[in-house]
Design a protein around this motif. Structure first.
Motif, PDB file in Angstrom:
ATOM      1  N   ILE A 162     -25.772  -1.000  17.322  1.00 62.00           N
ATOM      2  CA  ILE A 162     -25.115  -2.316  17.051  1.00 62.00           C
ATOM      3  C   ILE A 162     -26.098  -3.298  16.048  1.00 62.00           C
ATOM      4  O   ILE A 162     -26.999  -3.471  16.302  1.00 62.00           O
ATOM      5  CB  ILE A 162     -24.573  -3.125  18.201  1.00 62.00           C
ATOM      6  CG1 ILE A 162     -23.773  -2.453  19.222  1.00 62.00           C
ATOM      7  CG2 ILE A 162     -23.896  -4.541  17.748  1.00 62.00           C
ATOM      8  CD1 ILE A 162     -23.281  -2.992  20.283  1.00 62.00           C
ATOM      9  N   GLU A 207     -26.951  -8.718  13.512  1.00 58.98           N
ATOM     10  CA  GLU A 207     -26.173  -9.949  13.193  1.00 58.98           C
ATOM     11  C   GLU A 207     -25.089  -9.883  14.446  1.00 58.98           C
ATOM     12  O   GLU A 207     -24.772 -11.222  14.740  1.00 58.98           O
ATOM     13  CB  GLU A 207     -25.811 -10.118  11.892  1.00 58.98           C
ATOM     14  CG  GLU A 207     -24.843  -8.784  11.330  1.00 58.98           C
ATOM     15  CD  GLU A 207     -25.666  -7.677  10.607  1.00 58.98           C
ATOM     16  OE1 GLU A 207     -25.147  -7.135   9.881  1.00 58.98           O
ATOM     17  OE2 GLU A 207     -26.812  -7.787  10.951  1.00 58.98           O
ATOM     18  N   ILE A 208     -24.476  -8.850  14.672  1.00 64.56           N
ATOM     19  CA  ILE A 208     -23.463  -8.703  15.728  1.00 64.56           C
ATOM     20  C   ILE A 208     -24.248  -9.384  17.129  1.00 64.56           C
ATOM     21  O   ILE A 208     -23.563  -9.883  17.804  1.00 64.56           O
ATOM     22  CB  ILE A 208     -22.830  -7.588  15.870  1.00 64.56           C
ATOM     23  CG1 ILE A 208     -22.120  -7.121  14.519  1.00 64.56           C
ATOM     24  CG2 ILE A 208     -21.932  -7.456  16.926  1.00 64.56           C
ATOM     25  CD1 ILE A 208     -21.402  -5.863  14.301  1.00 64.56           C
ATOM     26  N   ALA A 217     -20.938  -7.897  22.372  1.00 65.99           N
ATOM     27  CA  ALA A 217     -21.288  -7.131  21.058  1.00 65.99           C
ATOM     28  C   ALA A 217     -20.538  -5.862  20.774  1.00 65.99           C
ATOM     29  O   ALA A 217     -20.254  -5.541  19.707  1.00 65.99           O
ATOM     30  CB  ALA A 217     -22.844  -7.182  21.120  1.00 65.99           C
ATOM     31  N   MET A 227     -17.280  -6.648  19.641  1.00 70.82           N
ATOM     32  CA  MET A 227     -17.052  -7.258  18.225  1.00 70.82           C
ATOM     33  C   MET A 227     -17.563  -6.254  17.184  1.00 70.82           C
ATOM     34  O   MET A 227     -16.720  -6.388  16.207  1.00 70.82           O
ATOM     35  CB  MET A 227     -18.399  -8.124  18.222  1.00 70.82           C
ATOM     36  CG  MET A 227     -18.227  -9.668  18.703  1.00 70.82           C
ATOM     37  SD  MET A 227     -19.565 -10.575  18.401  1.00 70.82           S
ATOM     38  CE  MET A 227     -18.928 -12.155  18.930  1.00 70.82           C
ATOM     39  N   ALA A 228     -18.144  -5.257  17.597  1.00 67.98           N
ATOM     40  CA  ALA A 228     -18.269  -4.240  16.524  1.00 67.98           C
ATOM     41  C   ALA A 228     -17.323  -3.383  16.281  1.00 67.98           C
ATOM     42  O   ALA A 228     -16.928  -2.898  15.252  1.00 67.98           O
ATOM     43  CB  ALA A 228     -19.767  -3.238  17.074  1.00 67.98           C
ATOM     44  N   PRO A 251     -13.710  -6.735  15.262  1.00 66.95           N
ATOM     45  CA  PRO A 251     -14.037  -7.931  14.837  1.00 66.95           C
ATOM     46  C   PRO A 251     -13.000  -8.785  14.497  1.00 66.95           C
ATOM     47  O   PRO A 251     -13.172 -10.295  14.672  1.00 66.95           O
ATOM     48  CB  PRO A 251     -14.890  -7.692  13.145  1.00 66.95           C
ATOM     49  CG  PRO A 251     -14.186  -6.140  13.053  1.00 66.95           C
ATOM     50  CD  PRO A 251     -14.088  -5.362  14.327  1.00 66.95           C
ATOM     51  N   TYR A 273     -12.620 -11.791  16.986  1.00 64.13           N
ATOM     52  CA  TYR A 273     -13.523 -13.048  17.145  1.00 64.13           C
ATOM     53  C   TYR A 273     -13.376 -13.596  15.891  1.00 64.13           C
ATOM     54  O   TYR A 273     -14.508 -14.410  15.766  1.00 64.13           O
ATOM     55  CB  TYR A 273     -14.915 -12.274  17.375  1.00 64.13           C
ATOM     56  CG  TYR A 273     -14.872 -11.678  18.762  1.00 64.13           C
ATOM     57  CD1 TYR A 273     -15.222 -11.903  19.813  1.00 64.13           C
ATOM     58  CD2 TYR A 273     -14.434 -10.251  18.669  1.00 64.13           C
ATOM     59  CE1 TYR A 273     -15.333 -11.414  21.052  1.00 64.13           C
ATOM     60  CE2 TYR A 273     -14.425  -9.456  19.794  1.00 64.13           C
ATOM     61  CZ  TYR A 273     -14.879 -10.254  20.917  1.00 64.13           C
ATOM     62  OH  TYR A 273     -14.925  -9.265  22.194  1.00 64.13           O
TER      63      TYR A 273
END
Length: 353
Positions: free
Chosen positions: A12, A15-16, A50, A53-54, A57, A60
């Motif tokens: 990952i 930044e994520i 995380a 989010m990856a 996206p 979020y």
């Protein structure tokens, strides 16, 4: 479990991970004096969020804050429950199953006869008992056998509780993402079940169903009073406060109270009623463990970022109830081990029908 767990884990981007840390820091803002297990939960939450989010996206992206918040007038929850035409209608098999749970002399044959009247429920329960939810060493091909292996009360509770999910199909998608809502609910149920087994308190099926239904008051509110419910959500997010506190402030009651009242109206077993009613504020005198299990499971599920109930923040658990769970950091790790895989399997069985 938002991503396919069979795929190889990808690294990952930093930044994520940083974005996940920032998000979790906000979500835990009301946890003022975290113990070691709560700190471990926050770290596990960063990892889980995380990864999500990856993979997703779009979930979020920050929504725009309303410039002018709509006014919300108080409401009597009894007025909602009197609107029978707006409440989901309970099917006949549901009522018969409730009677079976209440009856002290209900046998395995009695229960099998009731469930077998409904091909959909029969197929669902057979999928359930043959899934990783039970991990039985043999294939179960009849309801009679399922009742014998799982137990009369356990299978009755599971059938009644999970059948409620099918009653809520028309909550507008722009108000609440139902997939994320049920993922949160299923996750809470699975965690309550794990807590039940780790602590040796309560009944696993009752704990699971109580966790599954803990936020049913949200659905009733959104179905019967969509404008009010949406406005309360907007107030909570704009003010950065707990949704349950804002409900109480603006409406005069919260979704836990409404959910408990609904299950009481539907003559649910008392332990499930109290688990839903008290999942935010368990009574210290409560003798049934299920309300305490769900109370802590809610904190863990929200801390991990599993789905979304509409509540953004992790609510501080009752210190005595949390301490009674005996959650060390290692035990917290044990709590979430393979949870994504179990959640994916349970969600497939419960939702993707």
């Amino acid at each position: 479990m938002e991503e396919n767990s069979t795929e190889p884990v990808k690294e990952i981007a930093s930044e994520i991970i940083q974005a996940a840390k920032k998000l979790l820091s906000r979500r835990f803002k009301y946890i003022e004096e975290p113990d070691d297990s709560m700190k471990r939960l926050a770290r596990l939450g960063v990892d889980h969020v995380a990864r999500d989010m990856a993979a997703h996206p779009e979930r979020y992206r920050e929504g725009k804050s309303a410039a002018d918040l709509p006014e919300v007038t108080p409401l009597d929850p009894l007025d909602i429950l009197r609107k029978d035409h707006q409440l989901p209608a309970l099917p006949q098999i549901f009522l018969e199953l409730q009677q079976a749970i209440a009856g002290k002399s209900t046998s395995a044959d009695d229960l099998a006869a009731i469930i077998s009247q409904d091909p959909g429920m029969t197929a669902f329960l057979l999928r359930m008992v043959n899934s990783a939810f039970y991990s039985l060493p043999m294939q179960i091909d009849t309801i009679s056998r399922a009742v014998t292996v799982v137990g009369v009360n356990q299978l009755s509770t599971l059938a009644v509780g999970t059948s409620v999910m099918s009653l809520f199909k028309d909550v507008p998608a722009d108000v609440l993402d139902m997939e994320l809502f049920w993922k949160h609910s299923v996750g809470c149920g699975l965690i309550a079940r794990r807590l039940c087994r780790i602590t040796g308190q309560g009944d696993p099926e009752r704990a699971f169903v109580a966790g599954l239904l803990h936020d049913i008051g949200q659905l009733i509110l959104l179905q019967t009073e969509p404008e009010r419910a949406t406005a309360v959500h907007a107030h909570a997010r704009n003010k950065d406060v707990l949704l349950v506190a804002e409900e109480k402030k603006l409406l005069g009651f919260d979704h836990a109270t409404l959910g408990g009242m609904l299950l009481r109206k539907w003559n649910f077993p008392f332990v499930l009623v109290t688990a839903v009613l008290e999942h935010h504020h368990p009574k210290p005198t409560q003798k049934d463990p299920e309300p305490h299990l769900v109370h802590c499971a809610e904190t863990i599920a929200t801390g991990l970022g599993i789905g979304s109930s509409g509540e953004y923040f992790v609510q501080p658990p009752d210190p005595a109830v949390w301490a009674a769970m005996g959650l060390t950091p290692d035990r917290m790790d044990e709590m979430v081990q393979d949870l994504d895989e179990e959640l994916e399997e349970a969600f497939r069985v419960l939702i993707d029908q």
